[in-house]
Design an enzyme around this catalytic site. Structure first.
Site, PDB file in Angstrom:
ATOM      1  N   HIS A  33       0.832  -1.205   0.000  1.00  0.00           N
ATOM      2  CA  HIS A  33       0.000   0.000   0.000  1.00  0.00           C
ATOM      3  C   HIS A  33       0.871   1.260   0.000  1.00  0.00           C
ATOM      4  CE1 HIS A  33      -2.712  -2.906   2.292  1.00  0.00           C
ATOM      5  NE2 HIS A  33      -3.472  -2.565   1.272  1.00  0.00           N
ATOM      6  N   LYS A 146      -1.109  -6.606  -7.824  1.00  0.00           N
ATOM      7  CA  LYS A 146      -1.349  -7.777  -6.975  1.00  0.00           C
ATOM      8  C   LYS A 146      -2.774  -8.295  -7.196  1.00  0.00           C
ATOM      9  CE  LYS A 146      -1.520 -10.326  -3.078  1.00  0.00           C
ATOM     10  NZ  LYS A 146      -2.908 -10.322  -2.740  1.00  0.00           N
TER      11      LYS A 146
HETATM   12  P1  AMP Z   1      -6.592  -3.639  -0.330  1.00  0.00           P
HETATM   13  O1  AMP Z   1      -6.377  -2.884   0.926  1.00  0.00           O
HETATM   14  O2  AMP Z   1      -6.244  -5.091  -0.247  1.00  0.00           O
HETATM   15  O3  AMP Z   1      -7.946  -3.381  -0.944  1.00  0.00           O
HETATM   16  O4  AMP Z   1      -5.540  -3.050  -1.373  1.00  0.00           O
HETATM   17  C1  AMP Z   1      -5.528  -1.679  -1.680  1.00  0.00           C
HETATM   18  C2  AMP Z   1      -4.664  -1.449  -2.875  1.00  0.00           C
HETATM   19  O5  AMP Z   1      -3.331  -1.886  -2.608  1.00  0.00           O
HETATM   20  C3  AMP Z   1      -5.132  -2.241  -4.109  1.00  0.00           C
HETATM   21  O6  AMP Z   1      -4.972  -1.456  -5.266  1.00  0.00           O
HETATM   22  C4  AMP Z   1      -4.200  -3.423  -4.101  1.00  0.00           C
HETATM   23  O7  AMP Z   1      -4.036  -3.998  -5.386  1.00  0.00           O
HETATM   24  C5  AMP Z   1      -2.917  -2.798  -3.608  1.00  0.00           C
HETATM   25  N1  AMP Z   1      -2.014  -3.818  -3.056  1.00  0.00           N
HETATM   26  C6  AMP Z   1      -2.314  -4.749  -2.127  1.00  0.00           C
HETATM   27  N2  AMP Z   1      -1.241  -5.543  -1.897  1.00  0.00           N
HETATM   28  C7  AMP Z   1      -0.254  -5.101  -2.718  1.00  0.00           C
HETATM   29  C8  AMP Z   1       1.101  -5.501  -2.950  1.00  0.00           C
HETATM   30  N3  AMP Z   1       1.658  -6.533  -2.310  1.00  0.00           N
HETATM   31  N4  AMP Z   1       1.817  -4.802  -3.869  1.00  0.00           N
HETATM   32  C9  AMP Z   1       1.257  -3.762  -4.540  1.00  0.00           C
HETATM   33  N5  AMP Z   1       0.002  -3.330  -4.352  1.00  0.00           N
HETATM   34  C10 AMP Z   1      -0.744  -3.991  -3.453  1.00  0.00           C
END
Ligand code: AMP
Length: 277
Positions: A33, A146
């Site tokens: 994030h 991801k």
């Molecule tokens: P989430 O909190 O899981 O909804 O993720 C929020 C954002 O962070 C989304 O755009 C995800 O794709 C991105 N994200 C989550 N994990 C990763 C990671 N390991 N590397 C890059 N982006 C990520």
């Protein structure tokens, strides 16, 4: 960093903010994030993050209730990353009445891969992101690769609704052993955490085989799933797809850019990952 629990407060603060770059999240922030937040800085004048665990994208029986909520620690990380505004609404603020108007992605995007195993998931994602876009009114938004299918669905949504928003991808951030960072990694026991990087290694093996000229994708997928099963995983899918629309690659002719995607359960934790080939 200003923290806004209400739509009205956020809107007032963003008047005259210049070019707004938006990074939506569900919180429990990790380096994946934070890398997106830092990248956002380079794309505009004002970086807005959101934290909202969106009930609409979880199915009954999934981990909505137990999804980690760590607002205080998240705020410290966002401040350190130079984020200007955090929108952190309650459920009552974002959904004061049941959300009856929904964004329905087409079945060929929403019912494959993740959508096959999480029916309705992408409707929930598209609906909340559309609503967040309407609230934040950003000029650009960042999403991580991801969640590759999510990136594809949201890019298509922005294109088809002609939203004036630039959608920018972020590379997947991994632990040194290859495991893609995820809030759900926190559910893993120490033994499961030690096993978890196998998912990445198997994807890397498939990618290597395809780069080496193999075109028997179905066999590669079956072998990869069998290897996961042999090590105690319950795989949902391993799939080689074309990057552009995540459909199956052509059987002859020039090969378009590909990606291999996987989802599998380790114990009670469901992990997803992918690698561009
Ligand atoms: P989430 O909190 O899981 O909804 O993720 C929020 C954002 O962070 C989304 O755009 C995800 O794709 C991105 N994200 C989550 N994990 C990763 C990671 N390991 N590397 C890059 N982006 C990520």
């Amino acid at each position: 960093m200003q923290i806004h629990p209400t739509i009205a407060g956020l809107r007032a603060a963003l008047k005259d903010a210049g070019r707004i770059v938006f990074v939506p999240t569900m919180g429990n922030l990790h380096d994946g994030h934070i890398t997106l937040m830092r990248k956002a800085r380079a794309h505009g004048d004002c970086v807005v993050a959101s934290i909202f665990v969106n009930r609409l994208q979880f199915r009954p029986g999934e981990d909505f209730e137990k999804y980690p909520r760590t607002l205080e620690a998240d705020c410290e990380k966002l401040v350190a990353a130079g984020v200007d505004h955090l929108f952190a609404p309650s459920e009552e603020e974002l959904y004061p009445t049941p959300q009856r108007y929904l964004v329905e992605p087409p079945v060929e995007h929403a019912n494959i891969l993740e959508g096959e195993f999480r029916p309705g998931h992408f409707r929930g994602v598209a609906t909340v992101v559309m609503k967040l876009f309407s609230i934040v009114q950003p000029q650009a938004a960042l999403f991580g690769k991801k969640d590759y299918q999510q990136f594809m669905v949201l890019s298509a949504m922005v294109r088809e609704f002609a939203l004036p928003i630039e959608v920018i991808p972020g590379e997947t951030v991994r632990a040194p052993d290859g495991l893609a960072l995820s809030s759900r990694n926190g559910y893993l026991s120490p033994a499961e955490r030690a096993e978890a990087p196998r998912l990445y290694r198997i994807l890397a093996g498939v990618a290597e085989a395809v780069r080496g000229g193999r075109r028997d994708f179905a066999t590669l997928e079956t072998e990869a799933m069998a290897e996961l099963s042999a090590h105690g995983w319950l795989p949902d899918y391993v799939a080689v797809r074309q990057r552009i629309d995540l459909q199956s690659p052509p059987t002859e002719g020039p090969m378009p850019p590909l990606v291999v995607l996987a989802a599998a359960r380790l114990g009670t934790t469901r992990l997803i990952d992918n690698l561009e080939i």
